[in-house]
Design a protein around this motif. Sequence first.
Motif, PDB file in Angstrom:
ATOM      1  N   ASP A   1       0.842  -1.198   0.000  1.00 32.52           N
ATOM      2  CA  ASP A   1       0.000   0.000   0.000  1.00 32.52           C
ATOM      3  C   ASP A   1       0.877   1.248   0.000  1.00 32.52           C
ATOM      4  OD1 ASP A   1      -2.269  -1.560   0.156  1.00 32.52           O
ATOM      5  OD2 ASP A   1      -2.705  -1.072   2.254  1.00 32.52           O
ATOM      6  N   TYR A   2       0.383   2.311  -0.603  1.00 33.62           N
ATOM      7  CA  TYR A   2       1.057   3.601  -0.559  1.00 33.62           C
ATOM      8  C   TYR A   2       0.503   4.399   0.606  1.00 33.62           C
ATOM      9  CZ  TYR A   2       3.293   2.705  -4.976  1.00 33.62           C
ATOM     10  OH  TYR A   2       4.072   2.161  -5.963  1.00 33.62           O
ATOM     11  N   VAL A   3       1.404   5.051   1.353  1.00 34.18           N
ATOM     12  CA  VAL A   3       1.007   5.801   2.537  1.00 34.18           C
ATOM     13  C   VAL A   3       1.736   7.147   2.573  1.00 34.18           C
ATOM     14  CG1 VAL A   3       0.400   3.816   3.969  1.00 34.18           C
ATOM     15  CG2 VAL A   3       2.761   4.596   3.910  1.00 34.18           C
ATOM     16  N   LEU A   4       1.155   8.066   3.341  1.00 30.80           N
ATOM     17  CA  LEU A   4       1.699   9.399   3.523  1.00 30.80           C
ATOM     18  C   LEU A   4       1.849   9.661   5.017  1.00 30.80           C
ATOM     19  CD1 LEU A   4       2.364  12.240   2.266  1.00 30.80           C
ATOM     20  CD2 LEU A   4      -0.040  12.783   2.657  1.00 30.80           C
ATOM     21  N   ASN A   5       3.034  10.103   5.443  1.00 27.90           N
ATOM     22  CA  ASN A   5       3.250  10.428   6.847  1.00 27.90           C
ATOM     23  C   ASN A   5       2.713  11.829   7.099  1.00 27.90           C
ATOM     24  OD1 ASN A   5       4.665  11.502   9.298  1.00 27.90           O
ATOM     25  ND2 ASN A   5       5.451   9.412   9.308  1.00 27.90           N
ATOM     26  N   GLN A   6       1.792  11.958   8.037  1.00 25.17           N
ATOM     27  CA  GLN A   6       1.109  13.218   8.285  1.00 25.17           C
ATOM     28  C   GLN A   6       2.017  14.282   8.893  1.00 25.17           C
ATOM     29  OE1 GLN A   6      -2.966  12.533   9.925  1.00 25.17           O
ATOM     30  NE2 GLN A   6      -2.294  10.406   9.864  1.00 25.17           N
ATOM     31  N   LYS A   7       3.073  13.875   9.605  1.00 24.41           N
ATOM     32  CA  LYS A   7       3.987  14.853  10.215  1.00 24.41           C
ATOM     33  C   LYS A   7       5.109  15.266   9.275  1.00 24.41           C
ATOM     34  CE  LYS A   7       3.669  13.986  15.163  1.00 24.41           C
ATOM     35  NZ  LYS A   7       4.403  13.522  16.347  1.00 24.41           N
ATOM     36  N   THR A   8       5.743  14.283   8.639  1.00 25.82           N
ATOM     37  CA  THR A   8       6.943  14.566   7.839  1.00 25.82           C
ATOM     38  C   THR A   8       6.655  14.798   6.366  1.00 25.82           C
ATOM     39  OG1 THR A   8       7.377  12.247   7.341  1.00 25.82           O
ATOM     40  CG2 THR A   8       8.325  13.127   9.376  1.00 25.82           C
ATOM     41  N   GLY A   9       5.508  14.310   5.890  1.00 23.02           N
ATOM     42  CA  GLY A   9       5.194  14.425   4.469  1.00 23.02           C
ATOM     43  C   GLY A   9       5.835  13.346   3.621  1.00 23.02           C
TER      44      GLY A   9
ATOM     45  N   VAL B   1      11.807   4.381   6.128  1.00 23.32           N
ATOM     46  CA  VAL B   1      11.365   5.153   7.285  1.00 23.32           C
ATOM     47  C   VAL B   1      10.460   4.264   8.123  1.00 23.32           C
ATOM     48  CG1 VAL B   1      10.019   7.153   8.013  1.00 23.32           C
ATOM     49  CG2 VAL B   1      11.496   7.326   6.025  1.00 23.32           C
ATOM     50  N   GLU B   2      10.614   4.340   9.446  1.00 19.78           N
ATOM     51  CA  GLU B   2       9.740   3.590  10.351  1.00 19.78           C
ATOM     52  C   GLU B   2       9.127   4.565  11.346  1.00 19.78           C
ATOM     53  OE1 GLU B   2       9.773  -0.301  13.290  1.00 19.78           O
ATOM     54  OE2 GLU B   2      11.636   0.357  12.369  1.00 19.78           O
ATOM     55  N   ASP B   3       7.807   4.510  11.479  1.00 18.76           N
ATOM     56  CA  ASP B   3       7.106   5.394  12.412  1.00 18.76           C
ATOM     57  C   ASP B   3       5.839   4.687  12.877  1.00 18.76           C
ATOM     58  OD1 ASP B   3       6.511   7.616  13.937  1.00 18.76           O
ATOM     59  OD2 ASP B   3       6.357   9.001  12.264  1.00 18.76           O
ATOM     60  N   ILE B   4       5.275   5.149  13.991  1.00 18.64           N
ATOM     61  CA  ILE B   4       4.068   4.515  14.515  1.00 18.64           C
ATOM     62  C   ILE B   4       2.942   4.608  13.488  1.00 18.64           C
ATOM     63  CG2 ILE B   4       4.661   4.771  16.938  1.00 18.64           C
ATOM     64  CD1 ILE B   4       2.859   7.197  17.085  1.00 18.64           C
TER      65      ILE B   4
ATOM     66  N   ASN C   1       5.991   1.775  28.109  1.00 18.80           N
ATOM     67  CA  ASN C   1       5.857   0.370  28.485  1.00 18.80           C
ATOM     68  C   ASN C   1       4.753  -0.370  27.736  1.00 18.80           C
ATOM     69  OD1 ASN C   1       7.987   0.454  30.341  1.00 18.80           O
ATOM     70  ND2 ASN C   1       6.642   1.308  31.906  1.00 18.80           N
ATOM     71  N   VAL C   2       4.399   0.098  26.549  1.00 18.93           N
ATOM     72  CA  VAL C   2       3.381  -0.534  25.711  1.00 18.93           C
ATOM     73  C   VAL C   2       3.965  -0.729  24.315  1.00 18.93           C
ATOM     74  CG1 VAL C   2       1.093  -0.247  24.674  1.00 18.93           C
ATOM     75  CG2 VAL C   2       1.516   0.559  26.999  1.00 18.93           C
ATOM     76  N   TYR C   3       3.783  -1.936  23.749  1.00 17.52           N
ATOM     77  CA  TYR C   3       4.210  -2.169  22.376  1.00 17.52           C
ATOM     78  C   TYR C   3       3.270  -1.428  21.429  1.00 17.52           C
ATOM     79  CZ  TYR C   3       7.612  -5.784  23.463  1.00 17.52           C
ATOM     80  OH  TYR C   3       8.701  -6.465  23.923  1.00 17.52           O
ATOM     81  N   THR C   4       3.859  -0.668  20.512  1.00 16.92           N
ATOM     82  CA  THR C   4       3.098   0.087  19.531  1.00 16.92           C
ATOM     83  C   THR C   4       3.512  -0.382  18.144  1.00 16.92           C
ATOM     84  OG1 THR C   4       3.091   1.988  21.017  1.00 16.92           O
ATOM     85  CG2 THR C   4       2.546   2.409  18.721  1.00 16.92           C
ATOM     86  N   THR C   5       2.545  -0.622  17.264  1.00 20.15           N
ATOM     87  CA  THR C   5       2.835  -1.087  15.904  1.00 20.15           C
ATOM     88  C   THR C   5       3.398   0.055  15.064  1.00 20.15           C
ATOM     89  OG1 THR C   5       1.036  -2.676  16.055  1.00 20.15           O
ATOM     90  CG2 THR C   5       1.844  -2.175  13.855  1.00 20.15           C
ATOM     91  N   THR C   6       4.434  -0.260  14.302  1.00 21.95           N
ATOM     92  CA  THR C   6       5.037   0.707  13.386  1.00 21.95           C
ATOM     93  C   THR C   6       4.937   0.192  11.955  1.00 21.95           C
ATOM     94  OG1 THR C   6       7.235  -0.278  13.599  1.00 21.95           O
ATOM     95  CG2 THR C   6       6.691   1.512  15.118  1.00 21.95           C
ATOM     96  N   LEU C   7       5.066   1.106  11.021  1.00 21.14           N
ATOM     97  CA  LEU C   7       5.146   0.747   9.609  1.00 21.14           C
ATOM     98  C   LEU C   7       6.557   1.026   9.115  1.00 21.14           C
ATOM     99  CD1 LEU C   7       1.966   2.225   7.867  1.00 21.14           C
ATOM    100  CD2 LEU C   7       2.439  -0.148   8.441  1.00 21.14           C
TER     101      LEU C   7
ATOM    102  N   VAL D   1       4.495   0.653   1.755  1.00 24.34           N
ATOM    103  CA  VAL D   1       4.687  -0.179   2.945  1.00 24.34           C
ATOM    104  C   VAL D   1       5.467  -1.433   2.557  1.00 24.34           C
ATOM    105  CG1 VAL D   1       3.532  -1.502   4.754  1.00 24.34           C
ATOM    106  CG2 VAL D   1       2.529   0.655   3.979  1.00 24.34           C
ATOM    107  N   ILE D   2       6.576  -1.676   3.291  1.00 23.71           N
ATOM    108  CA  ILE D   2       7.386  -2.873   3.027  1.00 23.71           C
ATOM    109  C   ILE D   2       7.447  -3.803   4.230  1.00 23.71           C
ATOM    110  CG2 ILE D   2       8.779  -1.797   1.222  1.00 23.71           C
ATOM    111  CD1 ILE D   2      11.023  -1.528   3.361  1.00 23.71           C
ATOM    112  N   GLY D   3       6.883  -3.371   5.356  1.00 24.38           N
ATOM    113  CA  GLY D   3       6.898  -4.236   6.528  1.00 24.38           C
ATOM    114  C   GLY D   3       6.322  -3.555   7.750  1.00 24.38           C
ATOM    115  N   TYR D   4       6.366  -4.299   8.847  1.00 20.12           N
ATOM    116  CA  TYR D   4       5.836  -3.825  10.116  1.00 20.12           C
ATOM    117  C   TYR D   4       6.910  -3.964  11.182  1.00 20.12           C
ATOM    118  CZ  TYR D   4       1.492  -4.740   7.644  1.00 20.12           C
ATOM    119  OH  TYR D   4       0.496  -4.759   6.715  1.00 20.12           O
ATOM    120  N   GLY D   5       6.739  -3.248  12.262  1.00 21.95           N
ATOM    121  CA  GLY D   5       7.649  -3.358  13.388  1.00 21.95           C
ATOM    122  C   GLY D   5       6.911  -2.980  14.661  1.00 21.95           C
ATOM    123  N   HIS D   6       7.667  -2.842  15.745  1.00 22.70           N
ATOM    124  CA  HIS D   6       7.089  -2.447  17.029  1.00 22.70           C
ATOM    125  C   HIS D   6       8.057  -1.533  17.755  1.00 22.70           C
ATOM    126  CE1 HIS D   6       4.773  -6.120  16.223  1.00 22.70           C
ATOM    127  NE2 HIS D   6       3.821  -5.497  16.885  1.00 22.70           N
TER     128      HIS D   6
END
Length: 65
Positions: free
Chosen positions: A6-14, A52-55, A29-35, A19-24
């Motif tokens: 999927d194609y995505v746009l980062n709202q803060k950085t532009g 680039v990896e961000d929440i 103290n909470v796991y948050t999903t990243t792209l 999307v090539i993968g996921y991370g955390h």
Amino acid sequence: MFNIGDYVLNQKTGHLGKVIGYGHQIMNNVYTTTLKVLVDGAKNSQTKELVVEDIISEWTGYSPA
């Protein structure tokens, strides 16, 4: 949730990319999903491609024309 490819746009950085993968990340103290997104580095003369990896909540869907 976004799918790989999927194609995505980062709202803060532009940053715009695919999307090539996921991370955390652990935030408060909470796991948050990243792209993990492959960004076109045309704006950056030093590199052609950039990962680039961000929440996930910072990204929004994008439909290339």
